[in-house]
Every structure is written in structure tokens, then in C-alpha cells.
Design a protein around this motif. Structure first.
Motif, mmCIF file in Angstrom:
data_model
loop_
_atom_site.group_PDB
_atom_site.id
_atom_site.type_symbol
_atom_site.label_atom_id
_atom_site.label_comp_id
_atom_site.label_asym_id
_atom_site.label_seq_id
_atom_site.Cartn_x
_atom_site.Cartn_y
_atom_site.Cartn_z
ATOM 1 N N ALA A 259 0.830 -1.207 0.000
ATOM 2 C CA ALA A 259 0.000 0.000 0.000
ATOM 3 C C ALA A 259 0.864 1.256 0.000
ATOM 4 O O ALA A 259 0.551 2.235 -0.689
ATOM 5 C CB ALA A 259 -0.938 -0.013 1.206
ATOM 6 N N ASP A 260 1.962 1.225 0.733
ATOM 7 C CA ASP A 260 2.887 2.364 0.748
ATOM 8 C C ASP A 260 3.508 2.575 -0.633
ATOM 9 O O ASP A 260 3.643 3.712 -1.095
ATOM 10 C CB ASP A 260 3.985 2.160 1.784
ATOM 11 N N ILE B 58 2.204 1.764 -3.481
ATOM 12 C CA ILE B 58 1.153 2.290 -4.360
ATOM 13 C C ILE B 58 0.963 3.778 -4.104
ATOM 14 O O ILE B 58 0.790 4.565 -5.044
ATOM 15 C CB ILE B 58 -0.161 1.516 -4.169
ATOM 16 N N LYS B 59 1.026 4.172 -2.854
ATOM 17 C CA LYS B 59 0.869 5.597 -2.526
ATOM 18 C C LYS B 59 2.000 6.415 -3.145
ATOM 19 O O LYS B 59 1.761 7.495 -3.692
ATOM 20 C CB LYS B 59 0.829 5.795 -1.013
ATOM 21 N N VAL B 60 3.226 5.908 -3.086
ATOM 22 C CA VAL B 60 4.364 6.602 -3.694
ATOM 23 C C VAL B 60 4.164 6.697 -5.210
ATOM 24 O O VAL B 60 4.393 7.750 -5.816
ATOM 25 C CB VAL B 60 5.696 5.894 -3.339
ATOM 26 N N GLN B 61 3.725 5.596 -5.817
ATOM 27 C CA GLN B 61 3.474 5.586 -7.267
ATOM 28 C C GLN B 61 2.394 6.595 -7.624
ATOM 29 O O GLN B 61 2.526 7.360 -8.571
ATOM 30 C CB GLN B 61 3.072 4.179 -7.719
ATOM 31 N N ARG B 62 1.325 6.626 -6.853
ATOM 32 C CA ARG B 62 0.233 7.568 -7.102
ATOM 33 C C ARG B 62 0.722 8.998 -6.967
ATOM 34 O O ARG B 62 0.401 9.851 -7.792
ATOM 35 C CB ARG B 62 -0.915 7.317 -6.125
ATOM 36 N N SER B 63 1.507 9.260 -5.942
ATOM 37 C CA SER B 63 2.045 10.612 -5.746
ATOM 38 C C SER B 63 2.915 11.031 -6.926
ATOM 39 O O SER B 63 2.853 12.172 -7.373
ATOM 40 C CB SER B 63 2.858 10.687 -4.455
ATOM 41 N N ALA B 64 3.722 10.098 -7.422
ATOM 42 C CA ALA B 64 4.573 10.405 -8.568
ATOM 43 C C ALA B 64 3.732 10.686 -9.812
ATOM 44 O O ALA B 64 4.031 11.597 -10.586
ATOM 45 C CB ALA B 64 5.540 9.255 -8.829
ATOM 46 N N LEU B 65 2.661 9.930 -9.988
ATOM 47 C CA LEU B 65 1.792 10.139 -11.144
ATOM 48 C C LEU B 65 0.996 11.431 -11.037
ATOM 49 O O LEU B 65 0.689 12.064 -12.035
ATOM 50 C CB LEU B 65 0.841 8.953 -11.320
ATOM 51 N N MET B 66 0.657 11.820 -9.826
ATOM 52 C CA MET B 66 -0.151 13.020 -9.621
ATOM 53 C C MET B 66 0.701 14.272 -9.404
ATOM 54 O O MET B 66 0.169 15.338 -9.152
ATOM 55 C CB MET B 66 -1.090 12.818 -8.429
ATOM 56 N N ALA B 67 2.022 14.127 -9.501
ATOM 57 C CA ALA B 67 2.917 15.267 -9.287
ATOM 58 C C ALA B 67 2.580 16.384 -10.265
ATOM 59 O O ALA B 67 2.206 16.145 -11.406
ATOM 60 C CB ALA B 67 4.366 14.831 -9.460
ATOM 61 N N GLY B 68 2.710 17.583 -9.798
ATOM 62 C CA GLY B 68 2.398 18.737 -10.632
ATOM 63 C C GLY B 68 1.059 19.337 -10.264
ATOM 64 O O GLY B 68 0.785 20.481 -10.587
ATOM 65 N N GLY B 69 0.229 18.578 -9.603
ATOM 66 C CA GLY B 69 -1.038 19.084 -9.098
ATOM 67 C C GLY B 69 -2.155 19.209 -10.111
ATOM 68 O O GLY B 69 -3.304 19.366 -9.742
ATOM 69 N N GLU B 70 -1.858 19.146 -11.406
ATOM 70 C CA GLU B 70 -2.911 19.288 -12.398
ATOM 71 C C GLU B 70 -3.554 17.924 -12.664
ATOM 72 O O GLU B 70 -2.871 16.916 -12.808
ATOM 73 C CB GLU B 70 -2.339 19.859 -13.695
ATOM 74 N N ARG B 71 -4.867 17.906 -12.690
ATOM 75 C CA ARG B 71 -5.582 16.662 -12.976
ATOM 76 C C ARG B 71 -5.437 16.305 -14.449
ATOM 77 O O ARG B 71 -5.420 17.192 -15.309
ATOM 78 C CB ARG B 71 -7.056 16.809 -12.618
ATOM 79 N N PRO B 72 -5.334 15.019 -14.785
ATOM 80 C CA PRO B 72 -5.198 14.614 -16.187
ATOM 81 C C PRO B 72 -6.324 15.150 -17.078
ATOM 82 O O PRO B 72 -6.088 15.540 -18.214
ATOM 83 C CB PRO B 72 -5.215 13.083 -16.124
ATOM 84 N N ARG B 73 -7.517 15.212 -16.543
ATOM 85 C CA ARG B 73 -8.648 15.735 -17.322
ATOM 86 C C ARG B 73 -8.406 17.195 -17.689
ATOM 87 O O ARG B 73 -8.678 17.622 -18.813
ATOM 88 C CB ARG B 73 -9.934 15.570 -16.516
ATOM 89 N N LEU C 116 7.310 -1.093 -6.596
ATOM 90 C CA LEU C 116 5.935 -1.587 -6.576
ATOM 91 C C LEU C 116 5.882 -3.076 -6.915
ATOM 92 O O LEU C 116 5.200 -3.852 -6.253
ATOM 93 C CB LEU C 116 5.078 -0.784 -7.557
ATOM 94 N N ILE C 117 6.658 -3.467 -7.910
ATOM 95 C CA ILE C 117 6.706 -4.880 -8.298
ATOM 96 C C ILE C 117 7.257 -5.730 -7.159
ATOM 97 O O ILE C 117 6.722 -6.807 -6.853
ATOM 98 C CB ILE C 117 7.545 -5.051 -9.581
ATOM 99 N N ALA C 118 8.315 -5.255 -6.530
ATOM 100 C CA ALA C 118 8.908 -6.000 -5.413
ATOM 101 C C ALA C 118 7.916 -6.141 -4.269
ATOM 102 O O ALA C 118 7.771 -7.222 -3.686
ATOM 103 C CB ALA C 118 10.181 -5.311 -4.931
ATOM 104 N N ALA C 119 7.208 -5.052 -3.949
ATOM 105 C CA ALA C 119 6.240 -5.095 -2.849
ATOM 106 C C ALA C 119 5.083 -6.039 -3.170
ATOM 107 O O ALA C 119 4.654 -6.827 -2.318
ATOM 108 C CB ALA C 119 5.716 -3.692 -2.554
#
Length: 159
Positions: free
Chosen positions: A70-71, A73-88, A123-126
């Protein structure tokens, strides 16, 4: 197939299972389009972990490995959401003018794939450590849930 592509796909599978399954099971349809706050993410993480622990009858070691997953995944999500702008919002900005902004689209995609590429090994290792810690009957229960594509999640979470 390239090694990084395999890792990305496996990482995406793991993230899809936990995040997608967890959100489907616990989110109760967020009506707001606002991004989730850290408190909401933490609360959702705890609910998903609790339900997965009960559904799979996890022991303390397995719970700890699920927590590490879960940790990750949270790091991965944070990296994907970096920049603050929503993909939409980004997509809307690409088509806001008279022509599609190809350079901005390419930069957006490169940023997201770079984030996935950098975070995927952890993420793969976890996910691997968590899955490998499951007993065969727990692994089968997880495979059965995944084969349904997340449908029937109520039966999975209720056991």
C-alpha cells in the motif's frame, strides 16, 4: 518484450488490483470531482487493508507486506499526480486552442511514463513479496477475484 515494459505492466497490474479493487469496494461513489485529500487516502487505505485482511485471513507478516505494498502504491500515485494538475484538465488544455498541442501532450506522457518507470521496481517488489507470502488457498482466492475483473467484489470482501 523490453524489461522495463514488463515491469511497468506488472506494476500496473498490482496497482490496478489494490487501488481499483479497493476503490471499487470502499469508495461508495465519490460525487465530488475534487482530488482525494491525504486524510481520505489514509482512511481508504485502512479500510482496504482491513477488508483484505479479513477476506484473505492474513497473518501479521502478510499484513505487514500488504502495508508495504500500500505504501508503494501511494508513492506511485504521488509520482503520477505530481504537478497538481488533474489529467482531465491537462487533456482539456491540449484541445483548448485551434490545434492540438502535441508538444505538451508528449511532455505530459513522458512525465507520466517516467514516473511509472522509476517507481515500478519498488511496486513490483512489494506486490511480489506480498503475493509470495500468501498460502496457496489465499493466492487462489486472490486469482479468483482478479479473474472476475473486480466484479462481484462484495463476495470477495465478505469471504
Amino acid at each position: 518484450m523490453r524489461r522495463w515494459l514488463k515491469r511497468t505492466l506488472i506494476g500496473a497490474l498490482g496497482a490496478t488490483f489494490l487501488v481499483g479493487g479497493g476503490l471499487a469496494a470502499c469508495s461508495h461513489h465519490r460525487h465530488s470531482r475534487a482530488p482525494m485529500t491525504d486524510a481520505e487516502i489514509t482512511q481508504l487505505r485502512e479500510r482496504v487493508m482491513d477488508k483484505a485482511t479479513r477476506a484473505l485471513e492474513l497473518d501479521a507478516t502478510q499484513q505487514a507486506k500488504l502495508g508495504l505494498l500500500a505504501d508503494a502504491i501511494k508513492v506511485q500515485r504521488s509520482a503520477l499526480m505530481a504537478g497538481g494538475e488533474r489529467p482531465r484538465d491537462t487533456l482539456q488544455s491540449l484541445v483548448a486552442g485551434p490545434q492540438f498541442d502535441r508538444a505538451k501532450a508528449q511532455a505530459f506522457i513522458e512525465g507520466k511514463t517516467g514516473a511509472v518507470r522509476e517507481q515500478s521496481p519498488a511496486l513490483i517488489a512489494a506486490f511480489g513479496d506480498f503475493y509470495d507470502s500468501l498460502r496457496p488457498e489465499q493466492q487462489q482466492k486472490l486469482r479468483d477475484y482478479m479473474s472476475r475483473g473486480g466484479h462481484g467484489h462484495r463476495h470477495f470482501w465478505r469471504g
